[in-house]
Design an enzyme around this catalytic site. Sequence first.
Site, PDB file in Angstrom:
ATOM      1  N   TRP A 215      -3.640   4.314 -18.636  1.00  0.00           N
ATOM      2  CA  TRP A 215      -4.022   4.395 -17.416  1.00  0.00           C
ATOM      3  C   TRP A 215      -3.463   3.618 -16.764  1.00  0.00           C
ATOM      4  O   TRP A 215      -4.368   2.812 -16.236  1.00  0.00           O
ATOM      5  CB  TRP A 215      -5.024   5.956 -17.802  1.00  0.00           C
ATOM      6  CG  TRP A 215      -4.806   6.246 -15.900  1.00  0.00           C
ATOM      7  CD1 TRP A 215      -5.490   5.897 -15.079  1.00  0.00           C
ATOM      8  CD2 TRP A 215      -3.806   7.659 -15.185  1.00  0.00           C
ATOM      9  NE1 TRP A 215      -5.153   6.498 -13.394  1.00  0.00           N
ATOM     10  CE2 TRP A 215      -4.429   7.157 -14.183  1.00  0.00           C
ATOM     11  CE3 TRP A 215      -2.814   7.984 -16.063  1.00  0.00           C
ATOM     12  CZ2 TRP A 215      -4.178   8.560 -13.137  1.00  0.00           C
ATOM     13  CZ3 TRP A 215      -2.950   9.218 -14.679  1.00  0.00           C
ATOM     14  CH2 TRP A 215      -3.134   9.083 -13.579  1.00  0.00           C
ATOM     15  N   MET A 216      -2.815   4.039 -15.059  1.00  0.00           N
ATOM     16  CA  MET A 216      -3.390   3.495 -13.634  1.00  0.00           C
ATOM     17  C   MET A 216      -3.077   3.482 -12.802  1.00  0.00           C
ATOM     18  O   MET A 216      -2.013   4.600 -13.065  1.00  0.00           O
ATOM     19  CB  MET A 216      -2.096   2.105 -14.577  1.00  0.00           C
ATOM     20  CG  MET A 216      -1.829   1.255 -12.902  1.00  0.00           C
ATOM     21  SD  MET A 216      -0.972  -0.886 -12.804  1.00  0.00           S
ATOM     22  CE  MET A 216       0.618   0.638 -12.106  1.00  0.00           C
ATOM     23  N   ASN A 217      -3.587   3.206 -12.105  1.00  0.00           N
ATOM     24  CA  ASN A 217      -2.765   4.041 -10.479  1.00  0.00           C
ATOM     25  C   ASN A 217      -3.495   2.859  -9.876  1.00  0.00           C
ATOM     26  O   ASN A 217      -2.534   1.894  -9.703  1.00  0.00           O
ATOM     27  CB  ASN A 217      -3.766   5.594 -10.486  1.00  0.00           C
ATOM     28  CG  ASN A 217      -4.846   4.979 -10.308  1.00  0.00           C
ATOM     29  OD1 ASN A 217      -6.023   5.149 -11.316  1.00  0.00           O
ATOM     30  ND2 ASN A 217      -6.140   5.664  -9.173  1.00  0.00           N
ATOM     31  N   ASP A 218      -4.694   3.665  -8.506  1.00  0.00           N
ATOM     32  CA  ASP A 218      -3.415   2.742  -7.222  1.00  0.00           C
ATOM     33  C   ASP A 218      -3.942   1.128  -7.470  1.00  0.00           C
ATOM     34  O   ASP A 218      -4.624   0.525  -8.218  1.00  0.00           O
ATOM     35  CB  ASP A 218      -5.398   3.126  -6.290  1.00  0.00           C
ATOM     36  CG  ASP A 218      -5.113   4.555  -6.038  1.00  0.00           C
ATOM     37  OD1 ASP A 218      -3.963   5.150  -6.501  1.00  0.00           O
ATOM     38  OD2 ASP A 218      -5.921   5.019  -5.277  1.00  0.00           O
TER      39      ASP A 218
ATOM     40  N   PHE B  63     -14.232   1.788  -8.514  1.00  0.00           N
ATOM     41  CA  PHE B  63     -13.238   2.802  -6.686  1.00  0.00           C
ATOM     42  C   PHE B  63     -12.065   1.183  -6.740  1.00  0.00           C
ATOM     43  O   PHE B  63     -12.466   0.623  -6.465  1.00  0.00           O
ATOM     44  CB  PHE B  63     -13.035   3.783  -6.468  1.00  0.00           C
ATOM     45  CG  PHE B  63     -13.352   5.293  -7.317  1.00  0.00           C
ATOM     46  CD1 PHE B  63     -13.514   5.828  -8.180  1.00  0.00           C
ATOM     47  CD2 PHE B  63     -13.753   6.232  -6.645  1.00  0.00           C
ATOM     48  CE1 PHE B  63     -13.374   6.829  -8.723  1.00  0.00           C
ATOM     49  CE2 PHE B  63     -13.193   7.699  -6.957  1.00  0.00           C
ATOM     50  CZ  PHE B  63     -13.919   7.979  -8.646  1.00  0.00           C
ATOM     51  N   SER B  64     -11.391   2.220  -5.637  1.00  0.00           N
ATOM     52  CA  SER B  64     -10.483   0.984  -5.071  1.00  0.00           C
ATOM     53  C   SER B  64     -10.743   0.422  -3.943  1.00  0.00           C
ATOM     54  O   SER B  64     -12.540   0.636  -3.119  1.00  0.00           O
ATOM     55  CB  SER B  64      -9.023   1.720  -4.630  1.00  0.00           C
ATOM     56  OG  SER B  64      -8.303   2.927  -4.998  1.00  0.00           O
TER      57      SER B  64
ATOM     58  N   ARG C  86     -14.974   5.699   1.044  1.00  0.00           N
ATOM     59  CA  ARG C  86     -14.247   5.185   0.206  1.00  0.00           C
ATOM     60  C   ARG C  86     -13.187   4.220   0.122  1.00  0.00           C
ATOM     61  O   ARG C  86     -12.680   4.111   1.739  1.00  0.00           O
ATOM     62  CB  ARG C  86     -14.001   5.483  -0.874  1.00  0.00           C
ATOM     63  CG  ARG C  86     -12.791   6.840  -1.165  1.00  0.00           C
ATOM     64  CD  ARG C  86     -12.237   7.480  -1.855  1.00  0.00           C
ATOM     65  NE  ARG C  86     -11.460   8.906  -1.937  1.00  0.00           N
ATOM     66  CZ  ARG C  86     -11.712   9.915  -2.141  1.00  0.00           C
ATOM     67  NH1 ARG C  86     -13.149  10.474  -1.862  1.00  0.00           N
ATOM     68  NH2 ARG C  86     -10.949  10.939  -1.877  1.00  0.00           N
TER      69      ARG C  86
ATOM     70  N   GLU D 293      -6.550   8.333   2.437  1.00  0.00           N
ATOM     71  CA  GLU D 293      -7.287   7.626   1.444  1.00  0.00           C
ATOM     72  C   GLU D 293      -6.389   5.533   1.448  1.00  0.00           C
ATOM     73  O   GLU D 293      -5.900   5.768   2.442  1.00  0.00           O
ATOM     74  CB  GLU D 293      -7.396   7.879  -0.436  1.00  0.00           C
ATOM     75  CG  GLU D 293      -7.732   8.810  -0.965  1.00  0.00           C
ATOM     76  CD  GLU D 293      -7.496   9.211  -1.997  1.00  0.00           C
ATOM     77  OE1 GLU D 293      -8.852   9.146  -2.914  1.00  0.00           O
ATOM     78  OE2 GLU D 293      -6.390   9.421  -2.636  1.00  0.00           O
TER      79      GLU D 293
END
Length: 981
Positions: A55-58, A120-121, A192, A249
Site C-alpha cells: 500500500w501507498m498513500n500521501d 503519518f505525513s 497533523r 489535511e
Amino acid sequence: MTTKSPRRTIGGASAAAALIAGLMGAVPAMAEEAEPDPAAEQHRPYLHFSPERNWMNDPNGLVYDDGTWHLFFQHNPYGTRWGNMSWGHATSTDLVHWEEQPVAIPQSFDEDGTAIEDIFSGSVVVDETNSSGFGTAENPPMVAIYTSAYTPSHPTHAGEQAQSLAYSTDGGQTWTKYEGNPVLDRNSANFRDPKVIRYTDSETGESYWVMVAVEALQYQVVLYRSDDLKTWTHLSDFGPANATGGIWECPDLFPLAVDGDPSNTKWVLVVNLNPGSVAGGSGGQYFVGEFDGTTFTSESTVADDALPAGEVFAGFDDGTYEGWTVANEPGNWANGPWTDAPATGTLSGQNPVSGFVGAGLVNGFADHDWPVGSMESPTFTISRPYVNLLVGGGDHPHVDGTQLGNEPPAGRLLFEGFEFADGTTLADTGWETTGDFATEPWRNPSTAGGDYFLGQKRLNTWEGGPKGDDNLGDLTSPAFTIEPGEDHLSFLLGGGKRFNGTLEVRLLVDGEVVRTATGPEAGQLNWQSWDVSELAGRDARFQVHDDATGGWGHLTVDHLVLGAEPAQARSDETSVSLVVDGEILRTATGRNSENLDWVSWDVAEFAGQEASVRIIDNNRFGWGHVLVDQVMFSDAAAAPRVEGYDWLDWGRDYYATVSFSGAPDGRRVMLGWMNNWDYANDIPTGSWRSAMALPRDVALVTTERGPRLVQEVVPEFAELEQTGLAYTDAARPIASGSETLPVSGEVVRIDAVIAPGDADAVGLSVLGDAEAATRIGWDAASARLFVDRRDSGNTGFHPAFASLDDAPVALEDGKLALTVYVDRSSVEVFTGDGRTTITDQVFPNAGADAIGLWADGAGATLESLTVTPLHGAMYKEAGVDGATAAPPAAEVSALTGPRRGPDADGDYVVKVKVGRGEPTTVVRLLEDGQVIGRVYREADSARAVEFAVTDAAPGEHRYTVELENSAGTTDGGGLVVQVAG
C-alpha cells in the site's frame, strides 16, 4: 538510493535510478511464494511511480538534494490496504525514473511488539546551517518533520497526534528518530501533516523555519516558527475558509512570482481535504494571498452566505418545520433522526455543520446516525423552472427500484431461513462443512454478526470457526431442485468483498460453479439475486466459500428464496427528492460532508403539476444522515459554492498534493496521490495499491479572478516521447457518432485541438475496446470539460467509482485544446494552458488500447491531433517497437585511454554495440546493480551507444548492461574498469 561517487558524473543519458532493475531494496513480501512480475500486472502504470508491492498513500518529505529528488510516502510495508503506517522512500535524478529504497521511517513498537506510534505525513528539509545540530556544517543533515500518530497502546500520548523529528546524515539512506520527540504537542487527536519551509524576511534578513500543519476537524491551518526545528512558537491560524466539507489535511505554503515577474510575488496556501472536494471525496484546494512571516492573508476567500434569487419555500428559520410531515423512528430515545423542530446548527457528537443559511436547518443527526425516518413537505404547484436547495450529509443516493423496508420476495424459502431448532447445527441438516467450519460445528447457524438479517439465525464465517476473519473452508448445502417458474434465487448477503474468487457465495450445478456473488465490505446484509431461469429442473447446491483472511475476510448469509421475481434491494439512502404523482423524478444526496451546498433541479417540464419534497434517512451507519436547508423556487440554477473555490484538480484522483523543497532554478514542482479515499482500499490492483500522479511544474498567472495556478507535466517527460512513431491527423470534420482511429496505445500523450461547432458534445475516447472506453469531451449545453469513466471497464468494485468528472471550461476562439497523458490505468487531462486539469484513475478491460473520436451531433471539427507513444519510466520502458523476441546480445567495451592497465584519470567511455535483428529499444548501464545511465533508441538509431564517465573515483568499477524491447529484457554482459589511485 543510487550509490554515487561524489566525483563521478555520467553523460549520454539520464543518470536516473530505475525500478526495472528489480527493487532489491524494497521491503520483502511476507509470503514465500514467487513474487509477480510488476511489469506484467494488469493496470500497473509505466509512467507513474507506484511501489513494487503493498500500500501507498500521501507523498511525504518531498525534497531535492545534491542532484537527487526524494519522494517519501505513506506506506504499509506488510499489505495492500492502509495500515502499519511508515514512510516509504524512492529517489530519482530526473523526476521520471524512480528507484524504490528501503523503508525510511518505520512505525514504532514497544518491547512486547505492540505498535505504539504510526508515522503519518510530513516534510523533509535540508538543514543547510545545521541549526538542529543533527549534522555538521560540512555535512548538513536532512531532517524529517512528521506526525507521530500515537496508538491507544502508547504509554504517555495514547490517541494523540503530535509532531516529531528524524534525521539523516547519509543523504536520506538511513534515519534516526530524535530522542526528544515529540517536539510540538497540542494535546490534540487531529493535529497533523507538518510542512516546514525556510522563511527569510526580505527587509530585515531574519531567517527562520516556519511550519504549517492542520487541526483537521477545526478546518484550520496552524503556523509555528522555530530557529532549530526542535522548539516551536505559535504564529497564527488560518481558516475555516472556502471548502470545509471534509477534514483539512496536508497543507503547503510557498511563494510564486506572478507571470514570472519576481517583483510581483504572491504566496500560495494549499489545503487538501477529504471528503468535500469539487469532484467528490478527496481533493486539494488552494488560496492565493500574502505571508508576512507570521500571518497568511488570503485574497481568494469566497463569501458564500448569500441566497440566490428566488422564492424561499422552506427556510426552517422560525423554529418549526413549517407544515412538513415528520416521521421519526418510533421508540428512539432522542426522537431522531429529526426531532420535532429544526436544528440550529451542529448537534451533539457531530463534526461542525456549515453552509446553512439563517437560524435553522433539517439535521438528521439526532441520536447520531442510527435512527431512520422521513419528512415530506406540503404540496405546491411547480411554477418556476428550478428548485434550488442546500444539501449535505451522507453520500447515499436514492436508487430506483429499491425498498425502504427489508421484505423478502415471494417464493419458496430454502433451509427454513436457518431458523433451525436450538441445538441443531448446520451439519445436522445435511450441509457439508470443511476446514475451520468443521472443527466446531455448533457455531453455525450463528446468532451473531451482521445487520439486517431476518429472524434470529444466519450463516456467518467469522462466527463459524475459531479464527474469526482467518477462518477458511466451505459451507455447502444439500441439493435442491430449481422448479419451473422459480426464475430467481435471492438471498441476503453481507461481509467482505473480494474479486479474486477467495470470498464468495456460489451456485453449484453438477459440481460446477455457475453463479457467484461477493459481499459489500460491510456488516449490513442486503438482497442479491441470480437469474436461474435457464436452470429449471436442475439440481443445485448453494456454497459459501471462504479462502480469505484479514480484515473483512468473512461473509454473512441469510434467507435464500426461490421465486418468480428477484428481491428488491433495501435502500440505504440519505436523500432529498422531488415527488410528482407519487414518483421520484429528481433526487440529491450529500457528499459525506457536514457542509451544505447548492443543488439545482431543472423542473421546467413539470410546470403546472403538483409536487412535494421528500427527505429520506434510511441509513443507520457511517454518514447515515442528511442535512437540508433553504428550499427555493427560482428562474435560474444556483451555482454550487464548491465550484467557486480554487482547486488543484477537478478529477477524483489528485490528493494530498504538496511541493518539493529545495527544487533547483526556482522551480515549484508538485506531486499528488492519484487515488481517492472513497474507494482507495478497493481499487482492483494486484500486489500493490496506488500510484502518484505525474509531477507538475506550477506557476501563477494573471486571470480575471486574480493570480491563479497553472500546471504542466514536468518537461523531463519529453525524453520518453517516441516522436518517430507519432500519429497525426489533419483538420477535418468529426462525424456524428464515434470512430476508432488507426492508432492505439495504453501509454501515450495526446495533443488535440477540437472546434465543437454545433455539436452537442465532442471529444476523444481512450483505453477502449468493443465493450468499454474512457471518454474525454466537452459538453456544449453546460460548457464543461469532462472525463466520463462510467463505462471505462472495471467500475463495479466500489459504488463511488463510476463517475463523470467535469469542470467549467470556456472555448478560446471556438476551440478546445487538450493535452492528455494516458498510462494504462489513468488519464490526466490539461486544458487552458494548464489552468484546468482533470485526473482520474480508470481500470480498462485487459488489452483495451483503442483511441477514437466521437461527437453527439454534426458540426464539430478536428483542428489537429497528435498521438505520441511514450517509453515507460517504470517497470517496462521499451514503449512501442514491434519486437517479437527479446533483444539480441550486444558487445560491451570501454574506451579508457591506455590499451592495458588502469585508466589514469577516471574519464572514459563505456561503449555498447547492439546486435542486429530484433530491435533494442532501451540500453541501460548499471554499476553495482544501480542504473546510472540509459539511452532510448529508435529503429534507425546507430548501433553504437556510448556512456561517458568523467571523474570516476579510483578503484574498481563493475558495469553491467541491460537491453530491453517490448518483448523482453536481455542481459547484455558487463566489464570491469580499473581507475588508478
